[in-house]
Scaffold this active site. Sequence first.
Site, short mmCIF file in Angstrom:
data_model
loop_
_atom_site.label_atom_id
_atom_site.label_comp_id
_atom_site.label_asym_id
_atom_site.label_seq_id
_atom_site.Cartn_x
_atom_site.Cartn_y
_atom_site.Cartn_z
N ASP A 81 0.83 -1.21 0.00
CA ASP A 81 0.00 0.00 0.00
C ASP A 81 0.87 1.26 0.00
O ASP A 81 0.81 2.07 0.91
CB ASP A 81 -0.94 -0.02 1.22
N ASN A 152 -6.69 -4.04 -4.74
CA ASN A 152 -7.96 -3.56 -5.29
C ASN A 152 -7.80 -2.21 -5.99
O ASN A 152 -8.46 -1.94 -7.00
CB ASN A 152 -9.02 -3.48 -4.20
N HIS A 255 -10.20 -2.76 7.73
CA HIS A 255 -10.99 -3.66 6.89
C HIS A 255 -11.38 -4.94 7.61
O HIS A 255 -12.36 -5.60 7.23
CB HIS A 255 -10.21 -4.03 5.62
#
EC number: 3.1.3.2
Length: 366
Positions: A81, A152, A255
């Site tokens: 990330d 994603n 999440h």
Amino acid sequence: MTYIYRDTKITTKSTIPFLIFFLFCFSNLSMATLKHKPVNLVFYVYNLIIIFSSHSSTAELRRLLQPSKTDGTVSFLVIGDWGRRGSYNQSQVALQMGEIGEKLDIDFVISTGDNFYDNGLTSLHDPLFQDSFTNIYTAPSLQKPWYSVLGNHDYRGDVRAQLSPMLRALDNRWVCMRSFIVNAEIVDLFFVDTTPFVDKYFIQPNKHVYDWSGVLPRQTYLNNLLKELDVALRESVAKWKIVIGHHTIKSAGHHGNTIELEKHLLPILQANEVDLYVNGHDHCLEHISSVDSNIQFMTSGGGSKAWKGGDVNYVEPEEMRFYYDGQGFMSVHVSEAELRVVFYDVFGHVLHHWKKTYKEALYFAS
């Protein structure tokens, strides 16, 4: 400009562009490195052929070869990330990665996905690739292969561009495929494309547009992937088995657990005695153990923007080993005798460490 991609095989028709591509990438290799480690050329040529033929629409698990050090050990860093043109402390994390990477004499780097924010790459010519990768991770110790999976956010861009081996003409460190295996002698690393498992990206994508080319029909893609992963894990003869994906299986972060992976992926990992599952997605660093299996769950998603506070709410507190809601990364060192994991913050300070001996792994498996 529109790019058209087809499943690529090394045939007579593709020989000329492949040779041109190979010569370009080979010219960027360190001749000094090849002089001292000529075996690396064999691995390099083999891997290049596999990478060049890998951006297909199937879930086939391609295999790459990664030599260990002369003493048989393997060391690498894990970051997730991250791709934000150096902002949100990405550059500072990169600096510390370079220093730790030199101390550990790392063999490669693993990216757990969400490589380019906010919406992946737009094309092969997107300057975000160099602005967020090439120009950020400049330390000598980081000039090693970067084995990467898609997150994603990467699926919101041109997926085929990010998967294309032609990006190696810009930076020959970049190795990104949907799902693949890296055989590093004493350790096998299994990279899994987790984004297509998550229902909400298909059912409730909100304002986001995902590039599902190469994934549809979805169920066929997932069934093939799970079947191939199960077989590959079962046939692995490596002492250690590590699985890497973008999404969490277990997490105390924003999440939380990924229900689809708990249902479909976790049973395969448990049945095949996997040692580590390593992911990103939650922008934190964490370590969660398991009361009913050998698997340790490691999150390395602190490559740039982190989510501060208010997220720790894990339903199995006895499994929680470590949680940090700031930027950082992790290292892994593997030997015949033990597997060692260390988490670092943005200043290079050690936050948490864990190790397991091979005898312990055998005892649990029995």
